[in-house]
Design a protein around this motif. Structure first.
Motif, PDB file in Angstrom:
ATOM      1  N   UNK A 263      31.129  33.021  38.477  1.00 41.68           N
ATOM      2  CA  UNK A 263      31.013  33.959  38.430  1.00 41.68           C
ATOM      3  C   UNK A 263      32.224  34.960  39.218  1.00 41.68           C
ATOM      4  N   UNK A 264      33.053  34.864  40.279  1.00 39.99           N
ATOM      5  CA  UNK A 264      34.181  34.830  40.921  1.00 39.99           C
ATOM      6  C   UNK A 264      34.960  34.548  40.079  1.00 39.99           C
ATOM      7  N   UNK A 265      35.408  33.974  39.619  1.00 39.30           N
ATOM      8  CA  UNK A 265      36.777  33.966  38.245  1.00 39.30           C
ATOM      9  C   UNK A 265      36.088  34.642  37.434  1.00 39.30           C
ATOM     10  N   UNK A 266      35.215  35.174  37.175  1.00 36.31           N
ATOM     11  CA  UNK A 266      35.207  35.962  35.588  1.00 36.31           C
ATOM     12  C   UNK A 266      35.671  37.425  36.620  1.00 36.31           C
ATOM     13  N   UNK A 267      35.400  37.437  37.482  1.00 37.58           N
ATOM     14  CA  UNK A 267      35.453  38.959  38.274  1.00 37.58           C
ATOM     15  C   UNK A 267      37.137  39.279  38.344  1.00 37.58           C
ATOM     16  N   UNK A 268      37.335  37.988  39.367  1.00 32.96           N
ATOM     17  CA  UNK A 268      39.059  37.835  39.283  1.00 32.96           C
ATOM     18  C   UNK A 268      39.767  37.911  38.153  1.00 32.96           C
ATOM     19  N   UNK A 275      44.481  44.934  36.883  1.00 29.22           N
ATOM     20  CA  UNK A 275      45.997  45.567  38.208  1.00 29.22           C
ATOM     21  C   UNK A 275      45.313  46.083  39.140  1.00 29.22           C
ATOM     22  N   UNK A 276      44.154  45.752  39.284  1.00 29.17           N
ATOM     23  CA  UNK A 276      42.997  45.910  40.989  1.00 29.17           C
ATOM     24  C   UNK A 276      43.894  45.090  41.922  1.00 29.17           C
ATOM     25  N   UNK A 277      44.803  45.157  42.368  1.00 28.46           N
ATOM     26  CA  UNK A 277      45.663  44.244  43.473  1.00 28.46           C
ATOM     27  C   UNK A 277      44.664  43.840  45.039  1.00 28.46           C
TER      28      UNK A 277
END
Length: 489
Positions: A263-268, A275-277
């Motif tokens: 799930x985190x990898x999808x968010x990242x 471009x949401x650094x």
């Protein structure tokens, strides 16, 4: 000219700041003022009782909230339509508080009573009737009566849908939970593609809240919803991202570390595409924690290295401090003390440059506890004491630091077992600061299992109002510090 905030608005702001007892005391004073002005049988007093109940409900004090809502229902208004609508809300709130307190028999009785009152007042096709249907469905789900629950949820969905009412989101979330729990082949979210984005996002929020309340039946709904939204709305839609963020959080709570990493990898990937650094940096930090929990220590440490590179690219001291602190703690756990100390000292430096006192306190305590475990007690004491000066007494890391400080002063290299005692001491300080100074002779707080045991000696006989205040402070402090105790493990 903007409208002045109400007493409840101010109290709720205090609650959001973590000042639960201050918020409650403010509402109690307001209730007393309304009672003196209007009397205990007035609609104004009932409204103030409901406000206090809402505050207690939002601080997870469900039994106390239920009593406030019950008092608000004590005098049903006659001949005043607006006041009776409020009364129906108080009764619905009573049912919800009883539900959250686990008092399901009482909750069902109150909600069925409220449903009859609402049918008579609104009629069966009105959203006002569906409000109680939705809550009744929730009670029936928790009792395992899925057939009855589905009937109530389907009726609520139909009413809200026909009226174009936003509460259709909550009813659809409940219906989905029932469908998956029943194991049938029915569509879980029929008509989802016909809803506006804001309603879809409300469905995500409702399912998220359900996961925290009833994870066994609600987490499958969240998993299904996330996949559905990714397919229908795309991987970068805000509702999709919210669903995957909550899936990552619930993966931590449920122990599904593999699902959490995915799930985190999808968010990242989405944050990088957009471009949401800063959001991407937070996702990377979460990924490092998840990888470590899944047993991939080397992968986790490499991810922290990537996080620092991202923080360098953003160029903010506070972000660098957060990454360095977390990376240093991870290196310490991995048995690499020289590298850990280097990162933790750099975190203190960066936190000092950031101007964020809380972050500086957390960084100092992290380094101090590391040095304590390395048996460098003088340095450790200096850092932990400095860290405590910039943290609130009830901050979880202040409690942890205070527990370890006692061990440092006793010449011990580890104080991990003293955290529960530090929580008890913080509880004591928290309570004493909120009671009349001439009332308490002695306050003894100990932890027994998972709860607080309180021994009180009074200087004098308290007045009735002081006794109420005393009991309210103890109950509110218990609610607040149970969370601290859970966080301490």
């Amino acid at each position: 000219m903007p409208e002045s905030p109400s007493t409840f608005d101010i109290a709720y702001s205090l609650l959001r700041e973590g000042r639960l007892i201050d918020a409650e005391q403010l509402m109690l004073k307001e209730l007393q003022s309304v009672e003196q002005s209007h009397g205990r049988t007035s609609s104004e007093w009932a409204s103030a009782q409901c406000d206090l109940g809402n505050l207690l409900f939002n601080s997870d004090q469900f039994d106390r909230a239920a009593e406030c809502f019950r008092d608000a229902c004590a005098h049903p208004p006659v001949g005043d339509s607006a006041a009776f609508k409020n009364f129906l809300t108080y009764r619905l709130n009573l049912g919800m508080a009883l539900l959250m307190a686990g008092r399901l028999d009482e909750a069902e009785a109150e909600l069925r009573r409220n449903l009859r009152e609402r049918e008579e007042f609104y009629g069966r096709e009105h959203p006002g009737y569906a409000y109680a249907l939705e809550q009744l469905a929730d009670v029936l789900i928790r009792r395992g009566e899925l057939a009855q629950a589905r009937q109530a949820a389907e009726e609520a969905v139909g009413i809200f849908w026909e009226a174009g009412h936003e509460r259709v989101a909550g009813a659809m979330a409940l219906r989905a939970e029932i469908v998956l729990a029943s194991g049938g082949g029915d569509a879980v979210f029929p008509g989802l593609d016909q809803l506006p984005d804001e309603i879809v996002e409300l469905i995500v929020l409702t399912v998220t809240a359900r996961v925290r309340q009833v994870p066994a039946t609600a987490r499958p709904v969240l998993t299904h919803l996330a996949a559905t939204l990714e397919s229908h709305l795309g991987p970068d839609h805000q509702a999709t991202l919210k669903a995957f963020a909550e899936l990552a959080n619930s993966g931590h709570d449920s122990g599904d570390q593999t699902g959490r990493v995915e799930a985190i990898e999808k968010l990242l990937a989405s944050y990088d595409r957009q471009g949401r650094a800063e959001d991407a940096l937070m996702a990377v930090l979460g990924l490092a924690v998840a990888q470590d929990a899944a047993g991939d220590v080397d992968g986790s440490l490499k991810t922290y290295e990537q996080a620092l590179a991202r923080a360098d690219g953003i160029g903010r001291h506070d972000l660098r401090a957060q990454v360095l602190r977390n990376w240093g703690l991870a290196l310490s756990s991995a048995g690499r003390p020289a590298e850990a100390e280097q990162r933790l000292r750099a975190a203190v430096t960066e936190a000092g440059l950031s101007g964020d006192d809380e972050l500086l306190g957390r960084a100092r305590i992290a380094l101090g506890l590391f040095l304590q475990h390395e048996e460098r007690l003088d340095e450790a004491r200096e850092l932990v004491e400095a860290g405590l000066t910039t943290l609130d007494v009830a901050h979880p890391e202040a409690i942890q630091g205070r527990g370890h400080l006692g061990a440092i002063m006793a010449g011990r290299s580890c104080g991990c077992g003293d955290t529960r005692e530090a929580i008890a001491q913080a509880f004591r300080e928290f309570v004493i600061g909120r009671l009349p100074h001439d009332l308490l002779a002695e306050l003894e707080v100990t932890l027994d299992g998972g709860d607080f045991q309180i021994g009180v000696q009074l200087v004098r006989e308290p007045t009735e109002d002081e006794l109420k205040q005393l009991n309210a402070v103890f109950e509110s402090a218990t609610a607040e510090f149970r969370g601290r105790l859970a966080a301490a493990g």
